[in-house]
Design an enzyme around this catalytic site. Structure first.
Site, PDB file in Angstrom:
ATOM      1  N   HIS A 153     -33.135  11.410  12.131  1.00  0.00           N
ATOM      2  CA  HIS A 153     -32.835  12.716  11.506  1.00  0.00           C
ATOM      3  C   HIS A 153     -32.100  13.637  12.482  1.00  0.00           C
ATOM      4  CE1 HIS A 153     -35.869  11.609   8.402  1.00  0.00           C
ATOM      5  NE2 HIS A 153     -36.499  11.095   9.444  1.00  0.00           N
ATOM      6  N   SER A 274      -5.877  21.994  23.537  1.00  0.00           N
ATOM      7  CA  SER A 274      -5.581  22.880  22.419  1.00  0.00           C
ATOM      8  C   SER A 274      -4.326  23.665  22.757  1.00  0.00           C
ATOM      9  CB  SER A 274      -6.759  23.828  22.214  1.00  0.00           C
ATOM     10  OG  SER A 274      -6.328  25.058  21.661  1.00  0.00           O
ATOM     11  N   LYS A 280     -10.123  23.669  26.208  1.00  0.00           N
ATOM     12  CA  LYS A 280     -10.526  22.621  25.278  1.00  0.00           C
ATOM     13  C   LYS A 280     -10.169  21.205  25.705  1.00  0.00           C
ATOM     14  CE  LYS A 280     -11.261  23.287  21.117  1.00  0.00           C
ATOM     15  NZ  LYS A 280     -12.340  23.072  20.228  1.00  0.00           N
ATOM     16  N   GLU A 287     -11.945  11.327  16.276  1.00  0.00           N
ATOM     17  CA  GLU A 287     -11.876  12.064  15.007  1.00  0.00           C
ATOM     18  C   GLU A 287     -10.913  11.390  14.038  1.00  0.00           C
ATOM     19  OE1 GLU A 287     -11.097  16.288  15.799  1.00  0.00           O
ATOM     20  OE2 GLU A 287     -12.404  16.110  17.538  1.00  0.00           O
ATOM     21  N   TYR A 314      -0.278 -12.632 -14.449  1.00  0.00           N
ATOM     22  CA  TYR A 314       0.385 -11.648 -13.598  1.00  0.00           C
ATOM     23  C   TYR A 314       0.837 -10.438 -14.415  1.00  0.00           C
ATOM     24  CZ  TYR A 314       3.664  -9.390 -10.424  1.00  0.00           C
ATOM     25  OH  TYR A 314       4.312  -8.464  -9.647  1.00  0.00           O
TER      26      TYR A 314
HETATM   27  N1  ARG Z   1       7.451  -8.301  -6.038  1.00  0.00           N
HETATM   28  C1  ARG Z   1       6.532  -8.892  -6.927  1.00  0.00           C
HETATM   29  C2  ARG Z   1       5.105  -8.524  -6.509  1.00  0.00           C
HETATM   30  O1  ARG Z   1       4.950  -8.127  -5.424  1.00  0.00           O
HETATM   31  C3  ARG Z   1       6.674 -10.384  -6.923  1.00  0.00           C
HETATM   32  C4  ARG Z   1       6.187 -11.026  -8.148  1.00  0.00           C
HETATM   33  C5  ARG Z   1       7.087 -10.691  -9.292  1.00  0.00           C
HETATM   34  N2  ARG Z   1       6.772 -11.399 -10.476  1.00  0.00           N
HETATM   35  C6  ARG Z   1       7.214 -11.010 -11.664  1.00  0.00           C
HETATM   36  N3  ARG Z   1       6.857 -11.742 -12.687  1.00  0.00           N
HETATM   37  N4  ARG Z   1       7.987  -9.986 -11.824  1.00  0.00           N
HETATM   38  O2  ARG Z   1       4.158  -8.634  -7.239  1.00  0.00           O
END
Ligand code: ARG
Length: 454
Positions: A153, A274, A280, A287, A314
């Site tokens: 504490h 400072s 200082k 920090e 993706y």
């Molecule tokens: N520059 C893209 C990324 O970093 C690469 C992959 C792109 N793929 C796509 N289907 N457009 O994710």
């Protein structure tokens, strides 16, 4: 690249917005390495010829050399590093260069590049953490007899040694090493060959590529292979915990450096003055490490949030992974690089630590143990010592200064030997339990860390 399908060019602002070359160009070496492994597999499987392969390897190697030597500048007008390398290759070797992207997509390519990049960086980070932990252990060994108050504490609690306190940080750092290694072990599977998402109709050999690139295996589901960024999140979690450790350490160093404590003094080379107050000496490095911890947490949260609503596989949102993970990698490396020499050169003010340990009745537990060891139930001993502490506060003295007569008014069990039993030296040297504060225990902790990390 996709001019076949489009009638108009991408708007120039949209083009900038879409591009990732500003931050993904740092993966050029990994991109080229991955492409060489991929092309070698294509040739072995008869998908391209051996002479195609020779040309591709020559081209890619010359690109790598030229970027490394500064002869070739990465074109910031390219969309990303994958497009840049491929178009540069085609510039250099002609149509054969266009065969490289067979049975591959940027989706699996980028997933591969990040893993390769992070694997390299994690090696560097692990070395830096080890160096810091071993530096802390050296410092702990030097200070294994330096007595200071231990706190709970932020109130003085029990006497410990500075070496013991430092070894707590060494333990944390050693867990950081093992956490990062665990994450790397789970990351070390090759996504290449997942292609856009569904795999490929070509007769590829994903395991050959994985082996060539020193992966432990392949991602077993191609959709997962291109969608997974768990490895970034795991590493950023590990980095966040590491930064939390450095931040707590920083906080203590900042406190200890204050005039209120004066337990340590940071070297001039790791402090600043400072612009207005001539007296200082500020702990800016510590920090900043504490401040940058928030930034690394932010990187983790940014990616967690970016991923949470994404359908498979993706999505362009995933391009946001790189700025987050790269920023946390860079930040962690910078912080470790400044922290290690800062700790190494930190001066310890043993006298001030000892003086602080003399106040605050931090040997009260030992006084209660003294009575308990003579047969009094601990709870009763605890109560009596509480009353003695109150008496000392009103008489403005410490436990070591109260006369035996006064002690015996509280209990007949008190004898002359009590003073030896509650001296700070005894309090420390008797805490021989494993992991405790005695010199032998701290020496064992130092040996453990050296063995663990060497
Ligand atoms: N520059 C893209 C990324 O970093 C690469 C992959 C792109 N793929 C796509 N289907 N457009 O994710």
């Amino acid at each position: 690249m996709w001019s076949g399908r489009f009638l108009k060019e991408l708007d120039s602002f949209a083009d900038d917005f879409n591009s990732s070359i500003h931050f993904d160009s740092r993966m050029y070496a990994q991109d080229i390495k991955g492409s060489i492994a991929h092309a070698s597999m294509l040739a072995k499987q008869g998908i391209i010829t051996e002479s195609d392969l020779a040309e591709i390897i020559d081209g890619l190697t010359s690109i790598l050399d030229d970027i490394n030597s500064g002869k070739l500048e990465i074109d910031m007008a390219a969309e990303d590093i994958h497009m840049f390398v491929e178009s540069e290759l085609t510039k250099r070797i002609g149509d054969t260069g266009k065969k490289l992207h067979t049975a591959r997509s940027r989706n699996d390519q980028v997933a591969l590049d990040i893993r390769l990049y992070l694997r390299d960086k994690c090696e560097e980070i692990v070395e830096l953490i080890k160096e810091l932990a071993l530096t802390v252990a050296d410092k702990a060994e030097e200070n294994k007899t330096v007595i200071m108050p231990g706190y709970t504490h932020l109130q003085r609690a029990q006497p410990i040694t500075f070496g013991h306190q430092l070894m707590a940080y060494a333990m944390m750092l050693s867990r950081d090493v093992s956490r990062i290694k665990d994450a790397v072990a789970r990351m070390n599977y090759s996504p290449l060959g997942s292609c856009a998402l569904a795999g490929t109709t070509y007769n590829t050999d994903r395991r050959m590529v994985a082996e060539k690139l020193s992966f432990d295996g392949i991602c077993m589901n191609s959709i997962d292979g291109v969608s997974d960024r768990d490895f970034c999140l795991e590493l950023m979690s590990a980095f966040s915990i590491l930064m939390m450790h450095l931040s707590r350490f920083s906080e203590e160093i900042i406190l200890w450096s204050s005039w209120e404590f004066k337990f340590v003094e940071l070297d001039d080379s790791y402090t600043t003055g400072s612009s207005i107050m001539p007296q200082k000496k500020n702990s800016d490095m510590a920090e900043l490490v504490r401040g940058k911890t928030g930034r690394v947490y932010g990187d983790l949260i940014a990616l967690l949030v970016a991923l949470k609503g994404l359908p498979l596989a993706y999505n362009k949102d995933m391009q946001e992974d790189k700025e987050a993970i790269f920023d946390s990698v860079d930040t962690v490396i910078m912080c470790l690089k400044v922290f290690c020499p800062m700790v190494r050169t930190m001066k310890v003010k043993a006298d001030n630590m000892y003086r602080a340990a003399q106040g605050g009745f931090i040997n009260a537990t030992d006084l209660a143990d003294y009575l308990a060891k003579k047969g009094m139930p601990f709870r009763s001993a605890y109560k009596i010592v509480g009353q003695i502490v109150a008496q000392c506060i009103s008489e403005n003295c410490v436990l070591d200064e109260l006369s035996l007569d006064k002690y015996r008014e509280h209990s007949e069990l008190f004898e002359e030997d009590l003073y030896g039993e509650i001296s700070l030296e005894t309090c420390v040297s008797k805490r021989i339990s494993e992991g405790g504060t005695s010199v032998e225990s701290v020496e064992a902790q130092v040996a453990y860390i050296r063995n663990e990390l060497n």
